[in-house]
Design a protein around this motif. Structure first.
Motif, short mmCIF file in Angstrom:
data_model
loop_
_atom_site.label_atom_id
_atom_site.label_comp_id
_atom_site.label_asym_id
_atom_site.label_seq_id
_atom_site.Cartn_x
_atom_site.Cartn_y
_atom_site.Cartn_z
N UNK A 1 0.83 -1.20 0.00
CA UNK A 1 0.00 0.00 0.00
C UNK A 1 0.86 1.25 0.00
N UNK A 2 2.11 1.12 0.40
CA UNK A 2 3.07 2.21 0.35
C UNK A 2 3.98 1.98 -0.85
N UNK A 3 3.89 2.80 -1.88
CA UNK A 3 4.63 2.54 -3.12
C UNK A 3 6.15 2.60 -2.98
N UNK A 4 6.67 3.17 -1.91
CA UNK A 4 8.12 3.24 -1.76
C UNK A 4 8.63 2.32 -0.65
N UNK A 5 7.77 1.45 -0.12
CA UNK A 5 8.23 0.52 0.92
C UNK A 5 9.35 -0.38 0.40
N UNK A 6 9.22 -0.84 -0.83
CA UNK A 6 10.27 -1.67 -1.42
C UNK A 6 11.58 -0.92 -1.56
N UNK A 7 11.50 0.35 -1.93
CA UNK A 7 12.71 1.16 -2.07
C UNK A 7 13.39 1.35 -0.71
N UNK A 8 12.59 1.54 0.33
CA UNK A 8 13.17 1.69 1.66
C UNK A 8 13.82 0.38 2.10
N UNK A 9 13.18 -0.74 1.80
CA UNK A 9 13.79 -2.02 2.13
C UNK A 9 15.13 -2.17 1.42
N UNK A 10 15.19 -1.86 0.14
CA UNK A 10 16.45 -1.98 -0.60
C UNK A 10 17.52 -1.05 -0.02
N UNK A 11 17.10 0.14 0.43
CA UNK A 11 18.07 1.08 1.00
C UNK A 11 18.70 0.53 2.27
N UNK A 12 18.00 -0.39 2.96
CA UNK A 12 18.52 -0.94 4.21
C UNK A 12 19.49 -2.09 3.98
N UNK A 13 19.58 -2.59 2.76
CA UNK A 13 20.36 -3.80 2.50
C UNK A 13 21.77 -3.46 2.04
N UNK A 14 22.73 -4.23 2.54
CA UNK A 14 24.12 -3.99 2.19
C UNK A 14 24.84 -5.28 1.88
N UNK A 15 26.14 -5.21 1.88
CA UNK A 15 26.98 -6.38 1.59
C UNK A 15 27.06 -7.27 2.83
N UNK A 16 27.59 -8.47 2.64
CA UNK A 16 27.83 -9.39 3.73
C UNK A 16 29.09 -10.17 3.44
#
Length: 320
Positions: free
Chosen positions: A146-161
Motif C-alpha cells: 500500500x506504500x509505493x516506496x516501501x520496497x525502495x526503503x527495504x532496498x536502502x537498508x540492505x548492504x553487503x555481507x
C-alpha cells in the motif's frame, strides 16, 4: 511516551523510556601496510522502559540487513522494538560487524559479496508471488505494498555481507563478550542469516541467554549453501563458545509463503530429535497468513511479535 510524527499508531505505544542510547563494540586496532585501522566492531542500541522485566531482548538482523529493520517497518509502522517495549522488555538492537552503523572495511573483515540489486532481492522479499520461484510463494500477500516506496526503503537498508558464513560467525563471536556485558541476561531473537550468529552467540553467552527465538533462520545440518556447508549442526563452523547453544527454550518461526519452510522444518526436527525444548511456529497454524521471509517488515509483523512474546511468557515467564 510522546511522538509527534506521522508513523501510523506509534503514538499508541503506551510505554515510557528511562534511557535510550548505543555503543560501539570494539576490538584491538588492526595494522596493515603501515596503517592502523579500527578493529572488528559492532554496534548495539538500547531502549530501556520504566519498570523493565529482569531479562532483556536482543534483536539480531539477517544477512545484508541491519538493526534498523526492527525499529520501523518500510511503510513507517512501529517495528518489533516497540512490541517488545510494550511488553516490558529492555530491548537491545545489534548491528553485526560490517553492517548498519559499522562500515565494511575489507582490510579487517575480509571480502564481501556484491552490492544487492533489485533484480536479486525483489523476487525473494518484495514480490515473490510474481516471480513464483518456489511453490509457497503463491500465498504471499503481506508485503506492505500500500506504500509505493516501501520496497525502495527495504532496498536502502540492505548492504553487503561476508563471502562466507564462517567469517560472519567469527565476527559476532569476537564482539560477544562486550555485548553480553551490556545486555545482561537476555533473550536472543534472530532473523535469517542472523540465525547461525544467534546460535554462536548463545554458545558464548551460556547461562546469560535464557531463550532463543529463531525467525526463519538459515541452515540445517548438511546444507550446502553458496556461502558454506553446515558442518556443525545449525552452523557452518565450530563454536568459539564453550556452552551448548540449544540448551534453553527455542522457538522457530516460519511464514506460510516463504522458501525457508523446508529448511526450518529440518532444523527444528534436528533439535527435537535430540530432546531439546523446541517449539516450531508455522504461522498459518496460528491464524497468521501470507508471510514471506521478511516477517519483521510485513503488514502483520506486530501479530508475529506478539506470538513470540506469548511464547516467552509461557517458557521463561517465571523469571520475567
Amino acid at each position: 511516551m510522546e511522538d509527534n510524527n506521522a508513523f501510523g499508531d506509534v503514538r499508541n505505544s503506551n510505554y515510557e523510556l528511562t534511557d535510550f542510547g548505543g555503543m560501539f563494540l570494539t576490538s584491538a586496532p588492526h595494522f596493515c601496510d603501515g596503517r592502523t585501522y579500527p578493529g572488528l566492531s559492532g554496534y548495539v542500541q538500547w531502549f530501556k522502559p520504566v519498570k523493565p522485566r529482569p531479562i532483556s531482548v536482543t534483536l539480531i538482523h539477517g544477512g545484508g540487513g541491519q538493526g534498523s529493520e526492527f525499529l520501523t517497518t518500510p511503510d513507517g509502522r512501529p517495528g518489533w522494538v516497540h512490541d517488545f517495549l510494550r511488553a516490558g522488555f529492555t530491548v537491545f538492537v545489534l548491528d553485526r560487524p560490517g553492517h548498519g552503523r559499522n562500515s565494511w572495511n575489507s582490510e579487517v573483515l575480509g571480502p564481501h559479496t556484491p552490492y544487492p540489486d533489485y533484480e536479486t532481492l525483489y523476487p525473494r522479499f518484495v514480490e515473490p508471488k510474481a516471480s513464483s520461484l518456489w511453490s509457497e510463494a503463491i500465498n504471499h500477500n503481506q508485503w506492505p505494498d500500500h506504500d509505493p516506496v516501501a520496497g525502495d526503503r527495504f532496498m536502502a537498508s540492505q548492504g553487503v555481507m561476508a563471502t562466507n558464513l564462517v567469517s560472519a560467525q567469527k565476527h559476532v563471536e569476537v564482539i560477544a563478550p562486550q555485548l553480553f556485558e551490556i545486555t545482561g541476561d537476555t533473550i536472543l531473537v534472530s532473523h535469517s542469516a542472523g540465525g547461525p550468529c544467534g546460535w554462536a552467540l548463545a554458545a558464548m553467552g551460556g547461562p546469560r541467554v535464557k531463550a532463543v527465538a529463531a525467525v526463519e533462520p538459515l541452515g540445517y545440518p548438511g546444507l550446502e549453501h553458496p556461502l558454506g556447508v553446515f558442518e556443525n549442526g545449525l552452523c557452518v563452523s565450530q563454536f568459539s563458545g564453550l556452552h551448548d547453544p540449544y540448551q534453553r527454550p527455542i522457538a522457530f518461526v516460519t511464514g506460510q509463503a516463504t522458501w525457508m519452510r523446508g529448511a526450518n522444518l529440518r532444523a527444528s526436527k534436528y533439535l527435537q530429535e535430540q530432546n531439546y525444548n523446541v517449539t516450531h511456529f508455522l504461522l498459518e497454524e496460528y491464524g497468521i497468513w501470507g508471510n514471506g521471509h521478511m516477517l519483521i517488515s510485513e503488514k502483520n509483523s506486530s501479530d508475529i511479535a506478539k506470538l513470540i512474546i506469548s511464547w516467552l511468557d509461557k517458557e521463561v515467564g517465571s523469571t520475567l
